[in-house]
Design a protein around this motif. Sequence first.
Motif, mmCIF file in Angstrom:
data_model
loop_
_atom_site.group_PDB
_atom_site.id
_atom_site.type_symbol
_atom_site.label_atom_id
_atom_site.label_comp_id
_atom_site.label_asym_id
_atom_site.label_seq_id
_atom_site.Cartn_x
_atom_site.Cartn_y
_atom_site.Cartn_z
ATOM 1 N N VAL A 1 -4.579 -13.182 -6.225
ATOM 2 C CA VAL A 1 -4.952 -14.478 -5.651
ATOM 3 C C VAL A 1 -3.980 -14.769 -4.514
ATOM 4 O O VAL A 1 -2.808 -15.100 -4.739
ATOM 5 N N ASN A 2 -4.454 -14.603 -3.290
ATOM 6 C CA ASN A 2 -3.604 -14.808 -2.120
ATOM 7 C C ASN A 2 -3.457 -16.296 -1.776
ATOM 8 O O ASN A 2 -4.398 -17.075 -1.947
ATOM 9 N N TYR A 3 -2.288 -16.648 -1.281
ATOM 10 C CA TYR A 3 -2.052 -18.020 -0.836
ATOM 11 C C TYR A 3 -0.911 -18.015 0.180
ATOM 12 O O TYR A 3 -0.183 -17.022 0.318
ATOM 13 N N LYS A 4 -0.767 -19.106 0.892
ATOM 14 C CA LYS A 4 0.337 -19.303 1.831
ATOM 15 C C LYS A 4 1.141 -20.526 1.425
ATOM 16 O O LYS A 4 0.617 -21.439 0.772
ATOM 17 N N ILE A 5 2.388 -20.539 1.827
ATOM 18 C CA ILE A 5 3.210 -21.745 1.706
ATOM 19 C C ILE A 5 3.479 -22.240 3.114
ATOM 20 O O ILE A 5 4.155 -21.574 3.904
ATOM 21 N N ARG A 6 2.905 -23.387 3.467
ATOM 22 C CA ARG A 6 3.081 -23.989 4.779
ATOM 23 C C ARG A 6 3.550 -25.423 4.600
ATOM 24 O O ARG A 6 2.977 -26.166 3.801
ATOM 25 N N ALA A 7 4.594 -25.780 5.322
ATOM 26 C CA ALA A 7 5.123 -27.135 5.171
ATOM 27 C C ALA A 7 5.864 -27.560 6.428
ATOM 28 O O ALA A 7 6.328 -26.721 7.217
ATOM 29 N N ILE A 8 5.964 -28.860 6.595
ATOM 30 C CA ILE A 8 6.757 -29.456 7.669
ATOM 31 C C ILE A 8 7.907 -30.203 7.008
ATOM 32 O O ILE A 8 7.678 -31.084 6.163
ATOM 33 N N ALA A 9 9.130 -29.833 7.369
ATOM 34 C CA ALA A 9 10.312 -30.470 6.796
ATOM 35 C C ALA A 9 10.970 -31.353 7.854
ATOM 36 O O ALA A 9 11.215 -30.894 8.980
ATOM 37 N N TYR A 10 11.248 -32.583 7.500
ATOM 38 C CA TYR A 10 11.889 -33.524 8.419
ATOM 39 C C TYR A 10 13.350 -33.691 8.009
ATOM 40 O O TYR A 10 13.655 -33.933 6.829
ATOM 41 N N ILE A 11 14.258 -33.561 8.978
ATOM 42 C CA ILE A 11 15.678 -33.703 8.708
ATOM 43 C C ILE A 11 16.267 -34.719 9.678
ATOM 44 O O ILE A 11 15.637 -35.099 10.675
ATOM 45 N N ASN A 12 17.479 -35.148 9.380
ATOM 46 C CA ASN A 12 18.174 -36.062 10.281
ATOM 47 C C ASN A 12 18.590 -35.312 11.551
ATOM 48 O O ASN A 12 18.771 -34.092 11.533
ATOM 49 N N PRO A 13 18.720 -36.014 12.676
ATOM 50 C CA PRO A 13 19.129 -35.342 13.919
ATOM 51 C C PRO A 13 20.444 -34.601 13.748
ATOM 52 O O PRO A 13 21.368 -35.065 13.095
ATOM 53 N N GLY A 14 20.512 -33.407 14.338
ATOM 54 C CA GLY A 14 21.723 -32.595 14.238
ATOM 55 C C GLY A 14 21.423 -31.156 14.602
ATOM 56 O O GLY A 14 20.281 -30.785 14.871
ATOM 57 N N PRO A 15 22.451 -30.311 14.556
ATOM 58 C CA PRO A 15 22.292 -28.913 14.980
ATOM 59 C C PRO A 15 21.861 -27.968 13.871
ATOM 60 O O PRO A 15 21.892 -26.760 14.068
ATOM 61 N N ASP A 16 21.496 -28.499 12.691
ATOM 62 C CA ASP A 16 21.282 -27.624 11.537
ATOM 63 C C ASP A 16 19.814 -27.340 11.244
ATOM 64 O O ASP A 16 19.473 -26.890 10.160
#
Length: 331
Positions: A244-259
Motif C-alpha cells: 500500500v503506497n503512500y506519501k508523507i507531505r506536510a508544511i511546517a511553520y517555524i519562527n523566523p530564523g536561520p534554522d
Amino acid sequence: MSMLIPGQNQLAEPEMVKVEQFEALLAEFKAFVVEYVAARSPENAAKLEVSLQNESELLTMALEAFTVRLQTHERKYNARIKQMLAWWANGSNLDARLADMGLERQIITPGDPAAFPPVLPVMESDDDARLRYYLAPHAPAAGSRMQYRREVLTLGERPRVSVETTVAGIVTVTYTFNPDGFAAQVKDGNGRRTAPGQVTVTVLSREGDGTPSAALLGAVRSHFDRPDVKPETDQVLVQAAQIVNYKIRAIAYINPGPDSALTETVAAAQLQAYAKACHRLEGRVDRTWIDYTLHAAGAIQLEVLEPLAPIVTTAAQAPFCTAVEIEVRTL
C-alpha cells in the motif's frame, strides 16, 4: 498467554537501573557527613549541619558536585547493565545474546572486500535480530500463528532434520542447514488460516517496496514443503505481500530564523525512520505520529497534506512510503 515482542510492546526499565533523585541523594550525603563527624566531635557536627544548609558554602557545593558525579557514574554503569539485557542490547552486545540461542546476525548484502575502497557488508538491524532472539526459544503449537511467523522469519536458520536407523540399536540424527541465506531477505512474514485446512503465508521482502522476488517466494515454498515445518493437515499457500503506497507531505511553520534548513533535514530524517518502522505486515501509519515528529523537529504550526487519514493494513498488506516532502515556512 501473551508474549512480549520487540517493536510491538513497550517494556519499562528494571528498578536496578534507576538513578536516585538528586535532592534525595544530596540529603543522604549531608546526613551521612554530619553523622560521621558527630561520632567524633558532636560540637563540630552541630556547626557542620548549620553550614550545610547554606548553598554558598564550599563544602555544600562540593557535596553537590559529588552527587552529580555519582549520578553520572551510576548512569554509565546502568547503561552497561542494560546492554546485558537483550531487550536493550545493541551492536556486538546483542550479537553475544544471539549466540546464547545459537543464532548469529544475518548478512543482508555480503559486500566486497576486494573492491577499492572495500564495500562493507550490510548486516541485519538490531531490531530484526532482537525479534529473532525472542522467537528462538519458543516452541509454539504446530499450526499456530506464532509458529508460522517464526518459520518465515528464521527461514534457512533451522536445519533440515533427518532420522535414520540402519543398524540395530543405533539412531542417527542429521542436521543439514540451508546455505542459500534466503532468510536474510525476509523482512516480515506471517501465516493465516484462510480456509479449513489451508494456511496462507505472506512474505514481505527487504528489497525495494517489500515485494519479494520469485526466488525468495520459491525458497519459502520449499521451506514449508519440509515434513518437519508444518502440520501434515495444513495446505500452505505462499504469497507476496500487497504493498500500500503512500506519501508523507506536510508544511511546517517555524519562527523566523536561520534554522529552516535544519528543521527540514531533521523532520525528513525522522519521518523516514518512522515510515521504515511502519513498513511491516499489518503496519499502521498514524497522523498523530507525523504531527509529533514535526513538532519535535521544531515546527510551531503544521499542515499535513498527506496522508489525511490513518493508513491501516491487513495481515496480507504492508504500507510503503514512496516519498517524504516537507516544506518549511516562517511565520
